[in-house]
Structures are given as structure tokens and as C-alpha cells.
Design a protein around this motif. Sequence first.
Motif, mmCIF file in Angstrom:
data_model
loop_
_atom_site.group_PDB
_atom_site.id
_atom_site.type_symbol
_atom_site.label_atom_id
_atom_site.label_comp_id
_atom_site.label_asym_id
_atom_site.label_seq_id
_atom_site.Cartn_x
_atom_site.Cartn_y
_atom_site.Cartn_z
ATOM 1 N N PHE A 108 4.407 -3.270 -8.436
ATOM 2 C CA PHE A 108 5.173 -3.526 -9.657
ATOM 3 C C PHE A 108 6.336 -4.455 -9.333
ATOM 4 C CE2 PHE A 108 2.925 0.294 -10.725
ATOM 5 C CZ PHE A 108 2.701 0.208 -12.092
ATOM 6 N N SER A 109 6.556 -5.423 -10.213
ATOM 7 C CA SER A 109 7.747 -6.265 -10.132
ATOM 8 C C SER A 109 8.642 -5.864 -11.291
ATOM 9 C CB SER A 109 7.375 -7.747 -10.218
ATOM 10 O OG SER A 109 8.535 -8.555 -10.199
ATOM 11 N N GLY A 110 9.595 -4.972 -11.016
ATOM 12 C CA GLY A 110 10.368 -4.373 -12.101
ATOM 13 C C GLY A 110 9.456 -3.468 -12.903
ATOM 14 N N GLU A 111 9.378 -3.690 -14.206
ATOM 15 C CA GLU A 111 8.471 -2.920 -15.063
ATOM 16 C C GLU A 111 7.102 -3.577 -15.181
ATOM 17 O OE1 GLU A 111 9.231 0.023 -16.418
ATOM 18 O OE2 GLU A 111 11.133 -0.081 -15.350
ATOM 19 N N ASN A 112 6.967 -4.756 -14.626
ATOM 20 C CA ASN A 112 5.725 -5.520 -14.755
ATOM 21 C C ASN A 112 4.716 -5.101 -13.690
ATOM 22 O OD1 ASN A 112 3.908 -7.643 -15.491
ATOM 23 N ND2 ASN A 112 4.729 -8.888 -13.828
ATOM 24 N N PHE A 113 3.506 -4.728 -14.133
ATOM 25 C CA PHE A 113 2.414 -4.396 -13.221
ATOM 26 C C PHE A 113 1.885 -5.703 -12.659
ATOM 27 C CE2 PHE A 113 -1.964 -2.102 -12.858
ATOM 28 C CZ PHE A 113 -1.823 -2.098 -11.486
ATOM 29 N N TRP A 114 2.342 -6.044 -11.459
ATOM 30 C CA TRP A 114 2.134 -7.370 -10.884
ATOM 31 C C TRP A 114 0.755 -7.534 -10.256
ATOM 32 C CZ3 TRP A 114 1.190 -9.695 -6.206
ATOM 33 C CH2 TRP A 114 1.556 -11.026 -6.068
ATOM 34 N N GLY A 115 0.335 -6.530 -9.474
ATOM 35 C CA GLY A 115 -0.949 -6.665 -8.787
ATOM 36 C C GLY A 115 -1.246 -5.476 -7.898
ATOM 37 N N LEU A 116 -2.051 -5.699 -6.861
ATOM 38 C CA LEU A 116 -2.527 -4.617 -5.999
ATOM 39 C C LEU A 116 -2.417 -5.027 -4.531
ATOM 40 C CD1 LEU A 116 -5.898 -3.968 -7.889
ATOM 41 C CD2 LEU A 116 -3.749 -2.713 -8.224
ATOM 42 N N LEU A 117 -2.078 -4.040 -3.705
ATOM 43 C CA LEU A 117 -2.165 -4.196 -2.255
ATOM 44 C C LEU A 117 -3.298 -3.302 -1.781
ATOM 45 C CD1 LEU A 117 -1.104 -5.157 0.522
ATOM 46 C CD2 LEU A 117 0.463 -3.202 0.477
ATOM 47 N N ALA A 118 -4.234 -3.867 -1.024
ATOM 48 C CA ALA A 118 -5.423 -3.100 -0.641
ATOM 49 C C ALA A 118 -5.780 -3.329 0.822
ATOM 50 C CB ALA A 118 -6.609 -3.501 -1.534
ATOM 51 N N ILE A 119 -6.319 -2.280 1.440
ATOM 52 C CA ILE A 119 -6.897 -2.395 2.778
ATOM 53 C C ILE A 119 -8.330 -1.891 2.707
ATOM 54 C CG2 ILE A 119 -4.746 -2.273 4.075
ATOM 55 C CD1 ILE A 119 -5.263 0.710 4.529
ATOM 56 N N TYR A 120 -9.195 -2.487 3.496
ATOM 57 C CA TYR A 120 -10.622 -2.197 3.441
ATOM 58 C C TYR A 120 -11.187 -1.967 4.834
ATOM 59 C CZ TYR A 120 -10.238 -4.182 -1.252
ATOM 60 O OH TYR A 120 -9.859 -4.444 -2.540
ATOM 61 N N GLN A 121 -12.033 -0.955 4.922
ATOM 62 C CA GLN A 121 -12.872 -0.753 6.104
ATOM 63 C C GLN A 121 -14.274 -1.167 5.698
ATOM 64 O OE1 GLN A 121 -11.287 0.384 8.888
ATOM 65 N NE2 GLN A 121 -13.090 -0.079 10.128
ATOM 66 N N ASN A 122 -14.832 -2.149 6.385
ATOM 67 C CA ASN A 122 -16.110 -2.712 5.962
ATOM 68 C C ASN A 122 -17.291 -2.161 6.745
ATOM 69 O OD1 ASN A 122 -14.610 -4.236 4.220
ATOM 70 N ND2 ASN A 122 -14.739 -6.127 5.416
ATOM 71 N N ALA A 123 -17.121 -1.981 8.032
ATOM 72 C CA ALA A 123 -18.267 -1.630 8.876
ATOM 73 C C ALA A 123 -18.744 -0.201 8.649
ATOM 74 C CB ALA A 123 -17.891 -1.834 10.352
ATOM 75 N N THR A 124 -17.819 0.722 8.472
ATOM 76 C CA THR A 124 -18.174 2.142 8.354
ATOM 77 C C THR A 124 -17.288 2.809 7.316
ATOM 78 O OG1 THR A 124 -16.569 2.780 10.057
ATOM 79 C CG2 THR A 124 -18.798 2.236 10.804
ATOM 80 N N LEU A 125 -17.652 4.049 6.957
ATOM 81 C CA LEU A 125 -16.742 4.846 6.136
ATOM 82 C C LEU A 125 -15.512 5.183 6.973
ATOM 83 C CD1 LEU A 125 -16.994 7.999 7.254
ATOM 84 C CD2 LEU A 125 -19.137 7.903 5.987
ATOM 85 N N ARG A 126 -14.462 5.655 6.311
ATOM 86 C CA ARG A 126 -13.238 5.948 7.069
ATOM 87 C C ARG A 126 -12.506 7.113 6.435
ATOM 88 N NH1 ARG A 126 -8.980 1.727 9.779
ATOM 89 N NH2 ARG A 126 -7.212 3.133 10.048
ATOM 90 N N ASN A 127 -12.140 8.075 7.263
ATOM 91 C CA ASN A 127 -11.324 9.198 6.810
ATOM 92 C C ASN A 127 -9.849 8.808 6.934
ATOM 93 O OD1 ASN A 127 -13.498 11.023 6.294
ATOM 94 N ND2 ASN A 127 -13.699 11.326 8.505
ATOM 95 N N TRP A 128 -9.293 8.306 5.849
ATOM 96 C CA TRP A 128 -7.919 7.815 5.869
ATOM 97 C C TRP A 128 -6.942 8.956 6.131
ATOM 98 C CZ3 TRP A 128 -7.979 2.727 6.007
ATOM 99 C CH2 TRP A 128 -8.995 2.028 5.336
ATOM 100 N N GLU A 129 -5.981 8.713 7.006
ATOM 101 C CA GLU A 129 -4.941 9.691 7.293
ATOM 102 C C GLU A 129 -3.828 9.585 6.258
ATOM 103 O OE1 GLU A 129 -5.122 11.885 9.637
ATOM 104 O OE2 GLU A 129 -6.840 11.117 10.783
ATOM 105 N N SER A 130 -3.117 10.681 6.032
ATOM 106 C CA SER A 130 -2.041 10.689 5.037
ATOM 107 C C SER A 130 -0.943 9.695 5.388
ATOM 108 C CB SER A 130 -1.452 12.096 4.895
ATOM 109 O OG SER A 130 -0.933 12.550 6.134
#
Length: 233
Positions: A108-130
Motif C-alpha cells: 500500500f502507498s498510503g491508502e492506495n493499494f499499489w501492488g504486490l510483493l511475491a516470492i516463488y518456489q518453482n522447483a518443489t513445494l515449500r513449507n514456508w516458515e512463519s
Amino acid sequence: MDLNAILNTAVTEARQTLQVDRAAVYRFNPDWNGDFVMESVGKNWVKQVGCDRPKFWEDTYLQDTQGGRLRNNETFVIYDIYNAGLQPCHIELLEQFQARAYIIVPIFSGENFWGLLAIYQNATLRNWESWEVELLEQIASQLAIAIQQSELYGQLQIELQERSHEAATIREAERRWRSLLDNVQLIVVGLDRSGNVNYVNHFFLKVTEYTNSEVWGKNWFKNFLPRSTQQSL
């Protein structure tokens, strides 16, 4: 204050720190369409930014719902796209850029929904840690501040350029006006609000044989007009 440099640093450091196959920033357009604007991606993976082919990443759900649940500042954590209850069309979309697991955090940029930050695991599934989720959320929060500062800085630069252009226009108008007054064959005298002389043209000096120093700063009414007309004038 360079937005591209800010985004590039964010995705590069995020990918290296979290050891993922891709880190990317997705930016919304006013119509809720959008595109990847920056990414850091490992070797042998399809690039989403800087390639000549048409972009195929279009999430019609985000377009139709104007951001969906992400508008509520929710984070999406997907361990395996094939076991997350995703719609077939969504899975097909993710397969096109080789994602198997991912985390998406809204920006968010102020009140404006600006975009997304994303990370991807491509080769395998992944158990994301907290802690990985929390770290990405913190990065997105810092990105939001940086984006706001960058946008404000950009607006300031535009305003300064506009003011500079306006000042140049005014200076040119003054130059032309002064040139006209200096060369016209008429007496021209400029006065301030107190009636003191702050300009005389060349023709005035030629006709009266005064010098600038004899005229400038003197009260026009008291020094250069007949006493009988001073009050009325």
C-alpha cells in the motif's frame, strides 16, 4: 529516491535472503490490470520482466474484485498450488511462470493499494516458515514507505520543473517588456507605491539630461513636478 533502484534492491535481497527461485513486484494499473515491474529470478527460469514476448500474467479475479482479499492487507501463503483449493484457471496461470509454492504480500502507498510483493518456489513445494512470512511482510511495509517517498519526490521534481519553466517565461516577458521600454521614443518613468522613481528609460534621460543617479530613489511628485500640481497628481 529512484523507484526502480528501490524495487530492484528489494527483490534481489529478498530472493537471496529467503533462498527462493523468484522474487517479484507486481504493480496495479488504475483498471486493476497490472504487470510485473521488477524481479530477481534464478537461472533457467522464465523471466517476467525485460523480455520481448507478450506478458501472460493476468489475474482476472484481482481485476474483477479490485484486489480481492488482498485489499484487506491479507497475506497469501501457498505451500503447494496443487493442494491449496485453487481454481483450475488459476493453477494454469501459475504453471505458465513455473510457480509451485508462493507467498504474496500486498503493498500500500498510503491508502492506495499499489501492488504486490511475491516470492516463488518453482522447483518443489515449500513449507514456508512463519519468520519467512513475517520478514516478507516487513519488507513490503518498508517498500510502501519508500514508494511513497519516491512518488512525493517525483511530484516535487515535476513541480520544480514547472516553476522553473514559469520563472523562465516571466523572465523572458520582463526582458522583452524592458527592451520595449528602453527603446521606445516616449518618456517612461516607473514609480513604487510611495511615488519614488525605480525606473526611467533612455529617452527620458536623453530629453531631460538627467543621469540615473540623479533620478533613482527620488520622489517623483516632490522633485520633478511643479508644486502647484503635486497634490492633485
